[in-house]
Design a protein around this motif. Structure first.
Motif, mmCIF file in Angstrom:
data_model
loop_
_atom_site.group_PDB
_atom_site.id
_atom_site.type_symbol
_atom_site.label_atom_id
_atom_site.label_comp_id
_atom_site.label_asym_id
_atom_site.label_seq_id
_atom_site.Cartn_x
_atom_site.Cartn_y
_atom_site.Cartn_z
ATOM 1 N N MET A 161 51.344 51.674 24.216
ATOM 2 C CA MET A 161 50.586 51.409 25.427
ATOM 3 C C MET A 161 51.517 50.815 26.468
ATOM 4 S SD MET A 161 47.635 51.348 27.054
ATOM 5 C CE MET A 161 46.129 51.210 26.172
ATOM 6 N N ALA A 162 51.352 51.253 27.657
ATOM 7 C CA ALA A 162 52.189 50.787 28.760
ATOM 8 C C ALA A 162 51.779 49.384 29.193
ATOM 9 C CB ALA A 162 52.053 51.737 29.936
ATOM 10 N N LYS A 163 52.740 48.659 29.721
ATOM 11 C CA LYS A 163 52.450 47.369 30.343
ATOM 12 C C LYS A 163 51.719 47.652 31.651
ATOM 13 C CE LYS A 163 54.734 43.475 32.469
ATOM 14 N NZ LYS A 163 56.006 42.888 32.870
ATOM 15 N N ILE A 164 50.567 47.009 31.841
ATOM 16 C CA ILE A 164 49.831 47.219 33.080
ATOM 17 C C ILE A 164 49.586 45.883 33.773
ATOM 18 C CG2 ILE A 164 48.765 49.393 32.406
ATOM 19 C CD1 ILE A 164 46.224 47.877 31.767
ATOM 20 N N THR A 165 49.484 45.939 35.078
ATOM 21 C CA THR A 165 49.290 44.763 35.901
ATOM 22 C C THR A 165 47.906 44.822 36.533
ATOM 23 O OG1 THR A 165 51.656 44.814 36.415
ATOM 24 C CG2 THR A 165 50.259 43.444 37.808
ATOM 25 N N LYS A 166 47.151 43.763 36.363
ATOM 26 C CA LYS A 166 45.806 43.720 36.945
ATOM 27 C C LYS A 166 45.905 43.861 38.460
ATOM 28 C CE LYS A 166 41.561 41.098 36.965
ATOM 29 N NZ LYS A 166 40.827 39.960 36.445
ATOM 30 N N GLY A 167 45.109 44.772 39.014
ATOM 31 C CA GLY A 167 45.068 44.980 40.449
ATOM 32 C C GLY A 167 46.057 46.000 40.982
ATOM 33 N N ALA A 168 47.028 46.409 40.164
ATOM 34 C CA ALA A 168 48.000 47.416 40.604
ATOM 35 C C ALA A 168 47.363 48.804 40.541
ATOM 36 C CB ALA A 168 49.239 47.384 39.719
ATOM 37 N N PRO A 169 47.768 49.723 41.421
ATOM 38 C CA PRO A 169 47.274 51.102 41.325
ATOM 39 C C PRO A 169 47.678 51.705 39.985
ATOM 40 C CG PRO A 169 48.492 50.760 43.371
ATOM 41 C CD PRO A 169 48.697 49.547 42.529
ATOM 42 N N VAL A 220 51.455 52.520 38.930
ATOM 43 C CA VAL A 220 52.248 53.369 39.822
ATOM 44 C C VAL A 220 52.514 52.625 41.120
ATOM 45 C CG1 VAL A 220 51.451 55.576 38.887
ATOM 46 C CG2 VAL A 220 50.200 54.531 40.769
ATOM 47 N N GLU A 221 53.564 53.062 41.805
ATOM 48 C CA GLU A 221 53.908 52.536 43.126
ATOM 49 C C GLU A 221 53.951 53.707 44.086
ATOM 50 O OE1 GLU A 221 57.728 50.810 42.393
ATOM 51 O OE2 GLU A 221 56.882 48.997 41.495
ATOM 52 N N GLN A 222 53.485 53.474 45.298
ATOM 53 C CA GLN A 222 53.534 54.498 46.340
ATOM 54 C C GLN A 222 54.424 54.021 47.468
ATOM 55 O OE1 GLN A 222 49.167 55.417 46.850
ATOM 56 N NE2 GLN A 222 50.084 57.371 47.427
#
Length: 104
Positions: free
Chosen positions: A1-9, A71-73
């Protein structure tokens, strides 16, 4: 499972069962090998919708292990926010003459 950040797209990734290739869920609810085609979730409800769509494809054995990743845009460019998913977008790293990296 990937590391995810709360609130990030977030976007949804999986592996296509017929060939094992990394794929990304698109806005049209299909799968693409190109991260630039991803559907991006910006709310918890949108994240759940991506997960539900991924689960429906997994249920019919089209893909395996769907999961969300940050993801980052930057303008119109989309990239994975963490190294694991960034590497997955490039293809196998053991041979530079094979996979997606061979074409560039």
């Amino acid at each position: 499972m990937a590391k995810i950040t709360k609130g990030a797209p977030k976007a949804l990734s999986a592996n296509r069962l017929k060939d094992g290739i990394v794929v990304f869920l698109t806005k049209g609810k299909s799968w693409s090998e190109d991260i630039q085609d991803v559907a991006i979730a910006k709310t918890p409800e949108e994240e759940q919708a991506l997960l539900d769509t991924g689960a429906s494809f997994a249920a019919i054995n089209d893909i395996v292990d769907p999961y969300l990743f940050d993801v980052e845009q930057n303008g119109s460019e989309i990239k994975a926010a963490h190294i694991r998913e960034h590497m997955r977008t490039k293809g196998p790293s053991v041979r530079k003459d094979l996979g997606k990296q061979a074409g560039t």
